[in-house]
Design a protein around this motif. Sequence first.
Motif, PDB file in Angstrom:
ATOM      1  N   LEU A 107    -116.283  -6.721  16.656  1.00 33.22           N
ATOM      2  CA  LEU A 107    -116.720  -7.858  15.855  1.00 33.22           C
ATOM      3  C   LEU A 107    -115.588  -8.121  14.872  1.00 33.22           C
ATOM      4  CD1 LEU A 107    -120.402  -6.803  15.163  1.00 33.22           C
ATOM      5  CD2 LEU A 107    -119.587  -8.483  16.829  1.00 33.22           C
ATOM      6  N   ILE A 108    -115.100  -9.370  14.851  1.00 30.28           N
ATOM      7  CA  ILE A 108    -113.927  -9.721  14.068  1.00 30.28           C
ATOM      8  C   ILE A 108    -114.269 -10.894  13.157  1.00 30.28           C
ATOM      9  CG2 ILE A 108    -111.525 -10.511  14.185  1.00 30.28           C
ATOM     10  CD1 ILE A 108    -112.395  -9.194  17.328  1.00 30.28           C
ATOM     11  N   LYS A 109    -114.162 -10.680  11.836  1.00 26.31           N
ATOM     12  CA  LYS A 109    -114.473 -11.727  10.868  1.00 26.31           C
ATOM     13  C   LYS A 109    -113.167 -12.360  10.390  1.00 26.31           C
ATOM     14  CE  LYS A 109    -117.687 -10.814   7.935  1.00 26.31           C
ATOM     15  NZ  LYS A 109    -118.442 -10.312   6.766  1.00 26.31           N
ATOM     16  N   VAL A 110    -113.120 -13.700  10.471  1.00 24.94           N
ATOM     17  CA  VAL A 110    -111.935 -14.457  10.080  1.00 24.94           C
ATOM     18  C   VAL A 110    -112.351 -15.527   9.076  1.00 24.94           C
ATOM     19  CG1 VAL A 110    -110.049 -15.921  10.910  1.00 24.94           C
ATOM     20  CG2 VAL A 110    -110.905 -14.065  12.355  1.00 24.94           C
ATOM     21  N   LYS A 111    -111.579 -15.651   7.995  1.00 25.11           N
ATOM     22  CA  LYS A 111    -111.862 -16.651   6.966  1.00 25.11           C
ATOM     23  C   LYS A 111    -110.769 -17.713   7.016  1.00 25.11           C
ATOM     24  CE  LYS A 111    -112.479 -17.054   1.988  1.00 25.11           C
ATOM     25  NZ  LYS A 111    -112.463 -16.351   0.722  1.00 25.11           N
ATOM     26  N   GLY A 112    -111.161 -18.989   6.981  1.00 26.12           N
ATOM     27  CA  GLY A 112    -110.154 -20.037   6.979  1.00 26.12           C
ATOM     28  C   GLY A 112    -110.777 -21.418   7.099  1.00 26.12           C
ATOM     29  N   THR A 113    -110.008 -22.424   6.687  1.00 23.41           N
ATOM     30  CA  THR A 113    -110.446 -23.809   6.769  1.00 23.41           C
ATOM     31  C   THR A 113    -109.310 -24.653   7.349  1.00 23.41           C
ATOM     32  OG1 THR A 113    -109.696 -24.223   4.520  1.00 23.41           O
ATOM     33  CG2 THR A 113    -112.017 -23.629   4.785  1.00 23.41           C
ATOM     34  N   GLY A 114    -109.626 -25.879   7.716  1.00 26.86           N
ATOM     35  CA  GLY A 114    -108.620 -26.822   8.190  1.00 26.86           C
ATOM     36  C   GLY A 114    -107.930 -26.377   9.458  1.00 26.86           C
ATOM     37  N   ASP A 115    -106.589 -26.488   9.473  1.00 26.31           N
ATOM     38  CA  ASP A 115    -105.797 -26.161  10.665  1.00 26.31           C
ATOM     39  C   ASP A 115    -105.927 -24.686  11.054  1.00 26.31           C
ATOM     40  OD1 ASP A 115    -104.973 -28.763  10.870  1.00 26.31           O
ATOM     41  OD2 ASP A 115    -103.017 -28.416   9.907  1.00 26.31           O
ATOM     42  N   VAL A 116    -106.065 -23.823  10.054  1.00 28.84           N
ATOM     43  CA  VAL A 116    -106.227 -22.387  10.328  1.00 28.84           C
ATOM     44  C   VAL A 116    -107.517 -22.158  11.103  1.00 28.84           C
ATOM     45  CG1 VAL A 116    -106.634 -20.140   9.254  1.00 28.84           C
ATOM     46  CG2 VAL A 116    -104.855 -21.636   8.363  1.00 28.84           C
ATOM     47  N   ARG A 117    -108.564 -22.835  10.707  1.00 34.54           N
ATOM     48  CA  ARG A 117    -109.862 -22.727  11.374  1.00 34.54           C
ATOM     49  C   ARG A 117    -109.760 -23.211  12.824  1.00 34.54           C
ATOM     50  NH1 ARG A 117    -115.294 -22.586   9.882  1.00 34.54           N
ATOM     51  NH2 ARG A 117    -116.678 -23.929  11.087  1.00 34.54           N
ATOM     52  N   VAL A 118    -109.092 -24.325  13.030  1.00 31.99           N
ATOM     53  CA  VAL A 118    -108.915 -24.883  14.375  1.00 31.99           C
ATOM     54  C   VAL A 118    -108.122 -23.924  15.255  1.00 31.99           C
ATOM     55  CG1 VAL A 118    -107.851 -26.772  15.689  1.00 31.99           C
ATOM     56  CG2 VAL A 118    -109.122 -27.272  13.589  1.00 31.99           C
ATOM     57  N   GLU A 119    -107.052 -23.337  14.711  1.00 35.51           N
ATOM     58  CA  GLU A 119    -106.233 -22.399  15.472  1.00 35.51           C
ATOM     59  C   GLU A 119    -107.020 -21.133  15.817  1.00 35.51           C
ATOM     60  OE1 GLU A 119    -102.787 -20.853  17.412  1.00 35.51           O
ATOM     61  OE2 GLU A 119    -103.600 -22.845  17.012  1.00 35.51           O
ATOM     62  N   ALA A 120    -107.811 -20.633  14.882  1.00 31.88           N
ATOM     63  CA  ALA A 120    -108.637 -19.453  15.157  1.00 31.88           C
ATOM     64  C   ALA A 120    -109.625 -19.744  16.286  1.00 31.88           C
ATOM     65  CB  ALA A 120    -109.373 -19.014  13.895  1.00 31.88           C
ATOM     66  N   MET A 121    -110.227 -20.919  16.268  1.00 31.18           N
ATOM     67  CA  MET A 121    -111.169 -21.306  17.332  1.00 31.18           C
ATOM     68  C   MET A 121    -110.469 -21.436  18.677  1.00 31.18           C
ATOM     69  SD  MET A 121    -114.289 -21.536  16.447  1.00 31.18           S
ATOM     70  CE  MET A 121    -114.880 -22.517  17.792  1.00 31.18           C
ATOM     71  N   ARG A 122    -109.263 -22.010  18.677  1.00 32.11           N
ATOM     72  CA  ARG A 122    -108.509 -22.177  19.923  1.00 32.11           C
ATOM     73  C   ARG A 122    -108.179 -20.817  20.532  1.00 32.11           C
ATOM     74  NH1 ARG A 122    -103.701 -21.899  21.874  1.00 32.11           N
ATOM     75  NH2 ARG A 122    -102.666 -21.317  19.943  1.00 32.11           N
ATOM     76  N   LEU A 123    -107.708 -19.887  19.706  1.00 32.15           N
ATOM     77  CA  LEU A 123    -107.374 -18.549  20.191  1.00 32.15           C
ATOM     78  C   LEU A 123    -108.624 -17.797  20.652  1.00 32.15           C
ATOM     79  CD1 LEU A 123    -104.688 -17.573  17.558  1.00 32.15           C
ATOM     80  CD2 LEU A 123    -104.308 -17.933  20.003  1.00 32.15           C
ATOM     81  N   ALA A 124    -109.711 -17.946  19.911  1.00 32.21           N
ATOM     82  CA  ALA A 124    -110.961 -17.289  20.297  1.00 32.21           C
ATOM     83  C   ALA A 124    -111.420 -17.783  21.667  1.00 32.21           C
ATOM     84  CB  ALA A 124    -112.033 -17.544  19.249  1.00 32.21           C
ATOM     85  N   ASP A 125    -111.278 -19.074  21.913  1.00 27.08           N
ATOM     86  CA  ASP A 125    -111.641 -19.638  23.214  1.00 27.08           C
ATOM     87  C   ASP A 125    -110.746 -19.072  24.314  1.00 27.08           C
ATOM     88  OD1 ASP A 125    -113.182 -21.476  24.864  1.00 27.08           O
ATOM     89  OD2 ASP A 125    -111.298 -22.626  25.016  1.00 27.08           O
ATOM     90  N   ALA A 126    -109.451 -18.960  24.054  1.00 23.76           N
ATOM     91  CA  ALA A 126    -108.508 -18.416  25.036  1.00 23.76           C
ATOM     92  C   ALA A 126    -108.828 -16.958  25.375  1.00 23.76           C
ATOM     93  CB  ALA A 126    -107.077 -18.530  24.507  1.00 23.76           C
ATOM     94  N   PHE A 127    -109.326 -16.211  24.393  1.00 22.88           N
ATOM     95  CA  PHE A 127    -109.676 -14.803  24.603  1.00 22.88           C
ATOM     96  C   PHE A 127    -111.125 -14.621  25.066  1.00 22.88           C
ATOM     97  CE2 PHE A 127    -105.750 -14.000  22.479  1.00 22.88           C
ATOM     98  CZ  PHE A 127    -105.391 -12.698  22.784  1.00 22.88           C
ATOM     99  N   LYS A 128    -111.844 -15.731  25.235  1.00 17.47           N
ATOM    100  CA  LYS A 128    -113.244 -15.714  25.669  1.00 17.47           C
ATOM    101  C   LYS A 128    -114.151 -14.963  24.691  1.00 17.47           C
ATOM    102  CE  LYS A 128    -112.311 -16.322  30.597  1.00 17.47           C
ATOM    103  NZ  LYS A 128    -111.022 -16.878  30.498  1.00 17.47           N
ATOM    104  N   CYS A 129    -113.947 -15.226  23.409  1.00 13.63           N
ATOM    105  CA  CYS A 129    -114.785 -14.637  22.365  1.00 13.63           C
ATOM    106  C   CYS A 129    -116.091 -15.418  22.270  1.00 13.63           C
ATOM    107  CB  CYS A 129    -114.098 -14.730  21.003  1.00 13.63           C
ATOM    108  SG  CYS A 129    -112.633 -13.734  20.831  1.00 13.63           S
ATOM    109  N   ARG A 130    -117.122 -14.735  21.808  1.00 18.33           N
ATOM    110  CA  ARG A 130    -118.381 -15.390  21.455  1.00 18.33           C
ATOM    111  C   ARG A 130    -118.437 -15.507  19.942  1.00 18.33           C
ATOM    112  NH1 ARG A 130    -123.241 -12.232  23.647  1.00 18.33           N
ATOM    113  NH2 ARG A 130    -124.261 -13.858  22.462  1.00 18.33           N
ATOM    114  N   ILE A 131    -118.960 -16.631  19.463  1.00 20.40           N
ATOM    115  CA  ILE A 131    -119.134 -16.799  18.027  1.00 20.40           C
ATOM    116  C   ILE A 131    -120.503 -16.243  17.668  1.00 20.40           C
ATOM    117  CG2 ILE A 131    -119.324 -18.450  16.140  1.00 20.40           C
ATOM    118  CD1 ILE A 131    -117.478 -20.297  17.787  1.00 20.40           C
ATOM    119  N   MET A 132    -120.518 -15.239  16.792  1.00 19.48           N
ATOM    120  CA  MET A 132    -121.756 -14.580  16.400  1.00 19.48           C
ATOM    121  C   MET A 132    -122.280 -15.108  15.068  1.00 19.48           C
ATOM    122  SD  MET A 132    -122.023 -12.869  19.063  1.00 19.48           S
ATOM    123  CE  MET A 132    -123.541 -12.064  18.691  1.00 19.48           C
TER     124      MET A 132
END
Length: 180
Positions: A107-132
């Motif tokens: 379980l990995i917690k990431v804090k961020g807004t704006g472009d950082v948030r978008v990049e975190a979501m893009r990488l999470a999708d590439a790694f097939k993460c689930r958002i909890m």
Amino acid sequence: MTQPGSAYFIPEGESPIIRTTLAVIVTNEPGVLARVVGLFSARGYNIESLTVAETDHEAHTSRITIVTSGTPGVLTQIRAQLGRLVPVKRVIDFYGDGDAVSRELALIKVKGTGDVRVEAMRLADAFKCRIMDAGLDHFTFELTGSSKKLDDFIDLMRPLGLVEVSRTGVATIRRGTETI
């Protein structure tokens, strides 16, 4: 060359350091985990990952999965010493076992807004993460896979606002119908 804290110091270059996963089948009784961990501690062996769970309630059997490393000689000592502990029924070494599947959950917690948030979501999708869990300024991702996959994702999240990581430890099982 400086001697490390291990009581079993082996100079570099004599033997390669090997990383292995051991499955230790034990009688599920009080103090068993302490004895197994105590064996590692007393001899200066390192445990990189530890997972414990009861696997057969009726037979009172548990499985302790340990990831450790050492020279071939040290790993032979570890297996032999584990096998001599009274509650240990069997020790299985998965080193070099191409017929084994190993996975870990994080379980990995990431804090961020704006472009950082978008990049975190893009990488999470590439790694097939689930958002909890998600909020306007954070995400908690669930990722299952090899330890290397988890390490790679965590390294990518560091500059994006990594806040916290919780890992389960490695679980390993052989492919096919063969049992341990």
